[in-house]
Write a protein that holds these residues in place. Structure first.
Motif, PDB file in Angstrom:
ATOM      1  N   VAL A 244     -68.947   9.406  -9.699  1.00  0.00           N
ATOM      2  CA  VAL A 244     -69.626   8.124  -9.547  1.00  0.00           C
ATOM      3  C   VAL A 244     -71.104   8.378  -9.305  1.00  0.00           C
ATOM      4  N   GLY A 245     -71.955   7.740 -10.105  1.00  0.00           N
ATOM      5  CA  GLY A 245     -73.388   7.775  -9.885  1.00  0.00           C
ATOM      6  C   GLY A 245     -73.857   6.409  -9.407  1.00  0.00           C
ATOM      7  N   SER A 246     -74.656   6.403  -8.345  1.00  0.00           N
ATOM      8  CA  SER A 246     -75.039   5.130  -7.725  1.00  0.00           C
ATOM      9  C   SER A 246     -76.444   5.243  -7.147  1.00  0.00           C
ATOM     10  N   ASP A 247     -76.872   4.181  -6.460  1.00  0.00           N
ATOM     11  CA  ASP A 247     -78.140   4.227  -5.740  1.00  0.00           C
ATOM     12  C   ASP A 247     -78.123   5.279  -4.641  1.00  0.00           C
ATOM     13  N   GLY A 248     -76.957   5.784  -4.288  1.00  0.00           N
ATOM     14  CA  GLY A 248     -76.837   6.806  -3.254  1.00  0.00           C
ATOM     15  C   GLY A 248     -76.533   8.183  -3.788  1.00  0.00           C
ATOM     16  N   GLY A 249     -76.730   8.413  -5.095  1.00  0.00           N
ATOM     17  CA  GLY A 249     -76.532   9.744  -5.652  1.00  0.00           C
ATOM     18  C   GLY A 249     -75.193   9.923  -6.318  1.00  0.00           C
ATOM     19  N   VAL A 250     -74.540  11.071  -6.053  1.00  0.00           N
ATOM     20  CA  VAL A 250     -73.310  11.473  -6.735  1.00  0.00           C
ATOM     21  C   VAL A 250     -72.148  11.516  -5.742  1.00  0.00           C
ATOM     22  N   ALA A 251     -71.008  11.011  -6.165  1.00  0.00           N
ATOM     23  CA  ALA A 251     -69.772  11.170  -5.393  1.00  0.00           C
ATOM     24  C   ALA A 251     -68.646  11.495  -6.364  1.00  0.00           C
ATOM     25  N   ARG A 252     -67.615  12.151  -5.864  1.00  0.00           N
ATOM     26  CA  ARG A 252     -66.444  12.470  -6.681  1.00  0.00           C
ATOM     27  C   ARG A 252     -65.196  11.966  -5.984  1.00  0.00           C
ATOM     28  N   ILE A 253     -64.311  11.359  -6.768  1.00  0.00           N
ATOM     29  CA  ILE A 253     -63.054  10.836  -6.243  1.00  0.00           C
ATOM     30  C   ILE A 253     -61.905  11.587  -6.912  1.00  0.00           C
ATOM     31  N   ASN A 254     -61.090  12.253  -6.136  1.00  0.00           N
ATOM     32  CA  ASN A 254     -59.873  12.890  -6.642  1.00  0.00           C
ATOM     33  C   ASN A 254     -58.801  11.807  -6.745  1.00  0.00           C
ATOM     34  N   LEU A 255     -58.515  11.371  -7.957  1.00  0.00           N
ATOM     35  CA  LEU A 255     -57.621  10.231  -8.154  1.00  0.00           C
ATOM     36  C   LEU A 255     -56.177  10.551  -7.803  1.00  0.00           C
ATOM     37  N   ASP A 256     -55.786  11.804  -7.931  1.00  0.00           N
ATOM     38  CA  ASP A 256     -54.428  12.174  -7.516  1.00  0.00           C
ATOM     39  C   ASP A 256     -54.252  11.960  -6.017  1.00  0.00           C
ATOM     40  N   ASP A 257     -55.254  12.384  -5.252  1.00  0.00           N
ATOM     41  CA  ASP A 257     -55.176  12.188  -3.803  1.00  0.00           C
ATOM     42  C   ASP A 257     -55.324  10.719  -3.435  1.00  0.00           C
ATOM     43  N   PHE A 258     -56.145  10.000  -4.194  1.00  0.00           N
ATOM     44  CA  PHE A 258     -56.333   8.588  -3.878  1.00  0.00           C
ATOM     45  C   PHE A 258     -55.058   7.790  -4.124  1.00  0.00           C
ATOM     46  N   LEU A 259     -54.373   8.069  -5.220  1.00  0.00           N
ATOM     47  CA  LEU A 259     -53.175   7.302  -5.567  1.00  0.00           C
ATOM     48  C   LEU A 259     -51.928   7.808  -4.857  1.00  0.00           C
ATOM     49  N   ASN A 260     -52.009   9.022  -4.313  1.00  0.00           N
ATOM     50  CA  ASN A 260     -50.836   9.602  -3.643  1.00  0.00           C
ATOM     51  C   ASN A 260     -51.241  10.155  -2.280  1.00  0.00           C
ATOM     52  N   PRO A 261     -51.559   9.276  -1.342  1.00  0.00           N
ATOM     53  CA  PRO A 261     -51.980   9.744  -0.014  1.00  0.00           C
ATOM     54  C   PRO A 261     -50.818  10.440   0.701  1.00  0.00           C
ATOM     55  N   PRO A 262     -51.084  11.222   1.761  1.00  0.00           N
ATOM     56  CA  PRO A 262     -52.409  11.442   2.351  1.00  0.00           C
ATOM     57  C   PRO A 262     -53.204  12.469   1.551  1.00  0.00           C
ATOM     58  N   GLY A 263     -54.407  12.656   1.934  1.00  0.00           N
ATOM     59  CA  GLY A 263     -55.314  13.572   1.263  1.00  0.00           C
ATOM     60  C   GLY A 263     -56.728  13.088   1.480  1.00  0.00           C
ATOM     61  N   GLN A 264     -57.684  13.901   1.111  1.00  0.00           N
ATOM     62  CA  GLN A 264     -59.090  13.529   1.224  1.00  0.00           C
ATOM     63  C   GLN A 264     -59.645  13.428  -0.191  1.00  0.00           C
ATOM     64  N   PRO A 265     -59.601  12.227  -0.760  1.00  0.00           N
ATOM     65  CA  PRO A 265     -59.986  12.097  -2.171  1.00  0.00           C
ATOM     66  C   PRO A 265     -61.485  12.082  -2.420  1.00  0.00           C
ATOM     67  N   PHE A 266     -62.304  11.923  -1.372  1.00  0.00           N
ATOM     68  CA  PHE A 266     -63.732  11.667  -1.595  1.00  0.00           C
ATOM     69  C   PHE A 266     -64.588  12.882  -1.245  1.00  0.00           C
ATOM     70  N   ARG A 267     -65.599  13.076  -2.072  1.00  0.00           N
ATOM     71  CA  ARG A 267     -66.547  14.155  -1.831  1.00  0.00           C
ATOM     72  C   ARG A 267     -67.938  13.684  -2.252  1.00  0.00           C
ATOM     73  N   SER A 268     -68.917  13.840  -1.362  1.00  0.00           N
ATOM     74  CA  SER A 268     -70.286  13.438  -1.690  1.00  0.00           C
ATOM     75  C   SER A 268     -71.308  14.483  -1.277  1.00  0.00           C
TER      76      SER A 268
END
Length: 783
Positions: free
Chosen positions: A402-426
């Motif tokens: 994801v690119g935004s006004d706040g730079g770059v972030a990455r979402i691990n969709l496997d972790d997001f759709l199948n919690p628990p896990g830490q899907p976000f990284r910035s």
């Protein structure tokens, strides 16, 4: 003339903004596009005004564009000649040399940069392509490459007077890898024909698709099955194109239907604003599109299964919503007309796509029927500009960048759709110095930076959509941390060790002591509304340089300010003590037809107020009396006179030796003889002489917008006495009170989008000049 060797700029800090140290959440500046290298060793990001960067897996960031004339990059694309063959689309999004003498009628001059794949390190060897797009083509909003066909297609949008917008394409000449290879031909650009599609202002997006599901998008080479689908900018809806028998690229309007088969084409496309579009890499017949209303809200989500010729509506229901009418449209926010509005089809799964707007991202995995908000706070910033799926392993859904006004972030969709896990990284932003610092001459909004004299190495700055931030540069360099959220504004250290700051459109607050945000509070006004807790919504705010003036109550005048669009000047008064209370008092009011645009005061007895109409006033702080001062501008000819303009900054060495910058003064006739040609538009540095402001000679200072201006007084250093000013691409210094100027930009990128300047001698005796840039964060020169 070479740069002044006594001024050497270095990046003050490479850090981004540390949002939450416990979850390693970081933000940085505006990102427009993200491309993962084929070997997955790094990502390449295109920033709005800070150029192109490579970020590896350990968050090491490398600038790839510091030598570029134009670092305003909207789009990246991978070329056909190897894994490091890249293109970058650059168009001046902010004031630059294109606006020299303030003339913008010629339109944009877009540039496409290309890596030289024959070099050992292609990502460090970029050149403008051999033939530029036409002047006035508009801003490059998207580049796509059909690699097997060796064709590059570029979408352009109108952003300036004189722009036409459009779609342009060319054959990519083969790279010359060996000395014996033929000389590389030049690019030959052709403009696509657009038939039956209303012109809304060019195009925002373009995607490569096909009328056949095989082969995949990267392997397409039959131009009879290849389609290109473009999203209009500001209107027009979608357009679908193919190359005809004459090898002309022709776009026409596709069709849209309701579920019952009835036609909805005109209903959608005639009423929509900007549209974005994306295709599925391994099923290129499938595309998704998002159409905005003209005011930037989400109009409709569409899906095509035949390469973009025919579209149907996505239900766009909110996941886990209350029913079929519980849609995501109200949730996405605004700004989809020219700021956000991005959509991305999953490369492998034709039923999956992601949508980015003011809010987001939103994910669908059922072909657009339902969409769920991925709440990535604090990693994912609002105002999304880029979405890029990447697939790391065959059995995974993959990651979403994801690119935004706040730079770059990455979402691990496997972790997001199948919690628990830490899907976000910035933490990609940890070492990405692309913050956009505001200045007194507005790029988007007014804002300033400052450095503390009392707290050595502490600096503050107002940023684009990242609030006001602070960091400590000594004894060790610390990350930036947010003081408040939103679009940053005024930042000033004042007498009593206080720190003033405000968010655009909000009241000024005081924080004391500096390290404690708990004690941040709105400063009340005692006049004209006694005890008004709403405070002062200041646009212009400056600290008094060496305050000595006190009001009848014995309180010190520490700063002066003016609300937006106002003729009123207020003073900030403080009692004694280490953490004194502050309050605002109305000091004086200018004539009703004037608007304060710059303020300055040395001791506080007299306040100088420059206006957006080119007038200057002196206000007696004790009596509130306002006296108009004469502003003397040149006569370019016996029959013409320079007049008006807007004052931007007022600085001084003492109460009588004051200087100011004025931009946008215009040549007008003073006799009956008409002006020959285009009237001149000019900026000036002026010096106070008694009660008159006179133009300095200014030899060596180019006629460009002046974003920053500061006085320097540092006896015993390399600059004992001087003035410093910034244009968009350079810093200039004068050692003779503005009579002559020399460039002083050693160490800076070719075009850093220079902004506000501040000088400080701190409590430890360190003399430093700080430079805020719009896209390359903060720089410092030590004296």
């Amino acid at each position: 003339m070479p740069d002044d060797p006594t001024v050497q700029w270095v990046q003050a800090t490479n850090f981004g903004i540390q949002i939450d140290e416990h979850v390693e959440a970081w933000h940085s500046g505006h990102v427009n596009d993200i491309l993962e290298l084929q070997d997955r060793s790094a990502i390449v990001v295109a920033t709005e005004s800070g150029g192109v960067w490579m970020i590896d897996g350990d968050n090491n960031s490398l600038p790839l564009s510091d030598t570029w004339e134009n670092p305003d990059v909207k789009s990246l694309a991978l070329g056909p000649d190897g894994p490091r063959h890249l293109f970058a689309g650059c168009t001046a999004a902010y004031d630059s040399a294109e606006r020299r003498s303030y003339k913008v009628e010629t339109g944009s001059s877009p540039v496409i940069m290309e890596t030289d794949s024959a070099q050992l390190a292609p990502l460090l060897a970029w050149n403008p392509i051999s033939a530029a797009l036409p002047v006035g083509a508009g801003r490059v909003t998207r580049i796509v490459v059909i690699r097997n066909l060796r064709r590059i297609v570029v979408a352009c949008a109108t952003v300036r007077p004189g722009d036409t917008g459009g779609i342009f394409w060319a054959t990519i000449p083969p790279t010359r890898f060996n000395a014996g290879d033929p000389l590389r031909p030049t690019y030959v650009w052709k403009q696509a024909k657009v038939v039956g599609v209303p012109d809304g202002g060019g195009f925002w997006e373009i995607a490569v698709a096909a009328t056949s599901a095989n082969p995949s998008r990267d392997n397409l080479e039959d131009r009879h099955t290849i389609t290109l689908v473009a999203g209009g900018f500001g209107g027009g809806g979608l357009a679908v194109g193919q190359w005809n028998s004459s090898d002309d690229l022709v776009f026409t309007r596709p069709t849209v239907s309701f579920d019952d088969g009835s036609d909805a084409t005109a209903l959608v496309f005639d009423s929509c604003g900007t549209s974005s579009v994306s295709s599925c890499e391994f099923r290129p017949t499938v595309l998704y599109a998002a159409c905005a209303w003209p005011d930037g809200r989400l109009n409709s989500l569409l899906r095509s299964e035949d390469g973009g010729w025919h579209w149907t509506f996505c239900a766009a229901q909110k996941a886990s919503g209350a029913g079929p009418l519980d849609l995501i449209n109200p949730l996405v926010g605004e700004f989809g007309n020219n700021w956000t509005n991005c959509i991305s089809a999953h490369p492998m799964n034709p039923g999956a796509a992601a949508l980015g707007w003011q809010a987001g991202p939103f994910l669908t995995i059922d072909g657009g029927t339902t969409w769920r908000l991925i709440d990535g706070s604090p990693h994912v910033h609002s105002d999304l500009h880029a979405l890029q799926f990447v697939k790391d392993t065959p059995d995974s859904i993959g990651n979403l960048f994801v690119g935004s006004d706040g730079g770059v972030a990455r979402i691990n969709l496997d972790d997001f759709l199948n919690p628990p896990g830490q899907p976000f990284r910035s933490d990609y932003n940890r070492n990405l110095p692309t913050l956009q610092c505001y200045s007194t001459l507005v790029r988007q909004f007014y804002g300033t930076l400052d450095a503390s004299a009392q707290f050595s190495g502490v600096v503050v700055a107002g940023l684009q959509d990242n609030g006001n931030v602070t960091c400590r540069l000594r004894p060790t360099v610390e990350p930036w941390r947010r003081v408040d959220d939103g679009d940053g504004g005024c930042n000033a250290f004042v007498a009593g060790y206080g720190y003033l700051h405000n968010i655009m459109g909000e009241a000024v607050k005081a924080t004391a002591p500096l390290t404690s945000a708990v004690q941040t509070a709105i400063i009340p006004m005692t006049s004209p509304v006694p005890g008004d807790p709403a405070g002062l919504r200041a646009l212009v705010c400056e600290a008094v340089k060496q305050p000595t003036h006190r009001n009848p109550a014995g309180q010190l005048l520490a700063a002066v300010a003016a609300p937006p669009g106002s003729n009123a000047v207020f003073g900030l008064f403080t009692a004694t003590g280490d953490a004194p209370p502050y309050h605002w008092e109305l000091i004086g009011t200018l004539p009703a037809d004037q608007m304060v645009s710059a303020l300055g005061s040395f001791h506080g007895e007299r306040i100088f107020a420059g206006t957006g109409q080119g007038k200057m006033y002196a206000i007696d702080s004790a009596t509130g009396s306002v006296i108009g001062q004469k502003v003397t501008l040149p006569q370019p000819s016996p029959s013409t006179q320079m007049q008006d303009g807007a004052f931007i900054r007022i600085v001084g060495f003492d109460e009588t030796k004051m200087f100011a910058t004025l931009v946008g003064a215009t040549e007008v006739k003073i006799t009956g003889v008409p002006i020959l040609g285009t009237p001149a538009v000019q900026g000036y540095v002026l010096q106070l002489d008694g009660d008159t402001w006179n133009v300095t000679a200014g030899a060596g200072l180019p006629n460009e917008y002046l974003y920053g201006f500061v006085e320097i007084s540092a006896p015993g250093t390399r600059i004992e006495h001087g003035l410093m000013a910034t244009t968009d691409d350079a810093v200039y210094i004068s050692r003779d009170d503005g009579q002559t100027w020399q460039r002083a930009s050693s160490g800076l990128p070719r075009r850093a989008h220079c902004g506000d300047l501040r000088f400080v001698v701190d409590i430890l005796g360190a003399a430093k000049i700080y430079l805020g840039t719009f896209g390359r964060s903060l720089w410092v020169a030590s004296l």
